[in-house]
Scaffold this motif. Structure first.
Motif, mmCIF file in Angstrom:
data_model
loop_
_atom_site.group_PDB
_atom_site.id
_atom_site.type_symbol
_atom_site.label_atom_id
_atom_site.label_comp_id
_atom_site.label_asym_id
_atom_site.label_seq_id
_atom_site.Cartn_x
_atom_site.Cartn_y
_atom_site.Cartn_z
ATOM 1 N N ALA A 118 0.606 -1.577 -0.106
ATOM 2 C CA ALA A 118 -0.044 -0.172 -0.590
ATOM 3 C C ALA A 118 0.964 0.777 0.354
ATOM 4 N N MET A 119 1.843 1.215 1.105
ATOM 5 C CA MET A 119 3.276 2.586 1.097
ATOM 6 C C MET A 119 3.537 2.378 -0.475
ATOM 7 N N ARG A 120 3.846 0.980 -1.107
ATOM 8 C CA ARG A 120 4.607 1.316 -2.659
ATOM 9 C C ARG A 120 3.290 2.131 -3.265
ATOM 10 N N LYS A 121 2.337 1.831 -2.947
ATOM 11 C CA LYS A 121 1.003 2.278 -4.456
ATOM 12 C C LYS A 121 0.741 3.503 -3.794
ATOM 13 N N GLU A 122 0.979 4.533 -2.803
ATOM 14 C CA GLU A 122 0.526 4.816 -2.089
ATOM 15 C C GLU A 122 1.644 6.800 -2.707
ATOM 16 N N GLN A 123 3.791 5.650 -2.661
ATOM 17 C CA GLN A 123 4.116 6.193 -2.537
ATOM 18 C C GLN A 123 3.998 6.225 -4.558
ATOM 19 N N GLU A 124 3.958 6.065 -4.986
ATOM 20 C CA GLU A 124 4.393 6.681 -6.470
ATOM 21 C C GLU A 124 2.939 7.498 -6.975
ATOM 22 N N LEU A 125 1.373 7.220 -6.173
ATOM 23 C CA LEU A 125 0.239 8.387 -6.736
ATOM 24 C C LEU A 125 1.094 9.427 -6.087
#
Length: 555
Positions: free
Chosen positions: A382-389
């Motif tokens: 989730a953090m990886r996706k949030e960082q990409e976003l």
């Protein structure tokens, strides 16, 4: 149809329906015209009866009408009477009117006289003001320095004339005294002889007066001796009286001393008695203190006994407490031994329960660790996706910020351009204002210069007029002094000192006046002396080499 029936018909069909008197009359005329009356059936009425019937039909109050007519008649009669007697002079109203008219005429005449007096008073006051102003101007003119200096010169001329007159008088006295010396000596001799005779007569008269005075003095001496004898007798009597009073005073002093000694003895006796009583009191006080000390000792011994008994009682109580505490300790030891045997069973049970609990906790811990690893992996994804976003959003925001900065730079450049344009316009406007102000200042300077030139021209005209006035006045005074035989040189010198009337130096025949700049406006005095010149030399550089030497510069 009869008149009564006609009247009834009129009342029935006319007045009750609101018809007026004119309608009734027209109805009657129509009836008479259409049906001519029968003379045999007509009733003849008198005028008063007919008027009464008319008044009754028309609703007229005869009494009110008569009162109104009487009032109108009285009013008309009153007006006619007033009109008739208005111009009579022998009535009270006529006399009052005549007096009022005479008063008005008299007041009009008095008002004319007062106006004339006021006009004369105004003229007189104007003349007095004019004279006062002329006098003030003359006095003010006499107070100017130049006129005062001229008057001083006139006073000097008068003093010189008086001095010449005194010198001439002195010479005349010296010349005339030589001729009259002989006559004076003869007159002096005659006067001396007469004075000698008068002196002899006066000496004789003085001698007679001295004899009379001597006789009078003798009588006075006798009177004085009698008075002295009388005074001696009085002094002797007074001395005896004083001696008697002195003895009386000494006796009174002796009695007072005896009384005083008696009082002293009484006081001494009372003092001894007081000392005796005080010694007795001290002895009784010492005895009382001794008794109290014995009581205190007895109380102290009794207190020691009580304290000893209390201590023994406390020791006994302590021993009882120790025995009771020892019994409790023994009882507790027995209970402790029993409790230890029970605790071993409890400990074994607790150890088994603890091992079961630890196994259960270990299983729970492993399950929680697995769940935690799963949640960590999920969280990392989730953090990886949030960082990409978030990176995408930051990139978009950076692009928007770049566009916003470009727009802000464009707006800033436009504003700077507008400010530069506005500054150029304001500079141009300010330049126009400066040009206009410079033109106005130049015009004001020209106007001020013109006013200064006009002022100087007017001042020159005034100075010329004052000079002419002073010269005329000086010429008249000099001519009068010359006719009177006075010295005119000081007057001529004062008249040639220059115009202006000031205390300053003369510049081209002009002596300016230097006035102070305050409300008094007086003329400043002149203090031109050696100290002034020295101060001017200190503040004004005339010789630069001398100034350098004075300041200590040697190069």
């Amino acid at each position: 149809m009869s008149t009564a029936s006609i009247t009834a018909a009129v009342v029935q069909y006319g007045r009750r329906k609101g018809s007026s008197k004119r309608d009734v009359n027209s109805e009657m005329e129509k009836t008479e015209v259409s049906h001519p009356p029968d003379i045999r059936q007509v009733a003849v009425l008198s005028k008063s009866e007919w008027q009464r019937i008319q008044d009754s039909v028309n609703g007229v109050n005869k009494y009110n009408r008569s009162v109104i007519e009487a009032a109108e008649q009285r009013e008309a009669l009153h007006l006619r009477s007033k009109e008739l007697v208005k111009h009579w002079s022998n009535t009270i109203a006529g006399q009052r009117q005549k007096k009022l008219e005479a008063k008005k005429v008299r007041e009009a005449i008095e008002e004319v006289e007062r106006k004339q007096i006021d006009i004369e008073e105004v003229k007189y006051q104007a003349q007095m003001r004019k004279e006062a102003i002329e006098k003030a101007k003359t006095l003010q003119y006499y107070q100017t320095d130049r006129v005062k200096g001229f008057h001083s010169a006139l006073m000097l001329a008068e003093v010189l004339k008086e001095r010449e007159a005194q010198i001439e008088l002195k010479h005349w006295k010296q010349n005339t005294s030589k001729d009259v010396d002989r006559e004076v000596l003869a007159a002096m001799a005659r006067r001396d002889e007469q004075a000698l005779q008068q002196e002899q007569q006066k000496a004789l008269q003085r001698k007679q007066e001295q004899l009379a005075i001597a006789e009078s003095l003798k009588n006075q001496v006798k009177d004085q001796e009698l008075k002295k004898e009388q005074e001696k007798q009085d002094i002797k009597r007074e001395a005896e009286e004083v001696e008697r009073l002195r003895e009386l005073h000494l006796w009174e002093q002796y009695m007072k001393e005896q009384k005083h000694q008696e009082e002293k003895r009484n006081i001494m006796k009372a003092h001894h008695e007081h000392l005796t009583i005080r010694e007795l009191l001290r002895a009784s006080e010492a005895q009382r203190q001794t008794e109290e000390e014995e009581k205190r000792i007895q109380m102290a011994s009794h207190k020691d006994k009580v304290m000893k008994m209390r201590k023994e009682k406390q020791e006994e109580v302590f021993r009882d407490l120790q025995r009771h505490r020892q019994a409790i300790f023994e009882k507790l030891a027995a209970q402790k031994q029993e409790q230890i045997s029970n605790e071993e069973e409890i400990i074994a049970k607790a150890v088994s329960e603890r091992e079961a609990r630890l196994a259960r906790e270990q299983r729970e811990k492993e399950e929680k660790h697995a769940a935690m690893l799963n949640s960590i992996a999920t969280h990392r994804e989730a953090m990886r996706k949030e960082q990409e976003l978030k990176a995408e959003e930051e990139k978009q925001k950076a692009l928007e910020m770049l566009n916003a900065k470009k727009e802000a730079d464009r707006i800033f450049m436009e504003k700077k351009e507008l400010q530069a344009q506005r500054a150029r316009e304001e500079g141009k406007t300010l330049q126009d204002i400066y040009i206009h102000d410079m033109a106005g200042k130049r015009a004001r300077d020209n106007h001020s210069k013109k006013e200064q030139q006009d002022f100087l021209a007017r001042n020159a005209a005034i100075i010329l007029e004052e000079e002419n006035q002073f010269q005329n006045y000086a010429k008249q005074v000099i001519e009068t002094a010359e006719k009177a035989g006075r010295q005119t040189y000081p007057l001529l010198k004062a008249a040639r000192e220059g115009i202006g009337g000031g205390l300053g130096p003369t510049f081209g025949g002009l002596r300016p006046s230097y006035l102070v700049h305050d409300e008094s406006g007086v003329q400043m005095p002149t203090y031109v002396n050696s100290t002034t010149q020295n101060i001017k030399e200190l503040n004004q550089t005339i010789d630069i080499i001398r100034s350098k030497k004075r300041l200590g510069f040697t190069w």
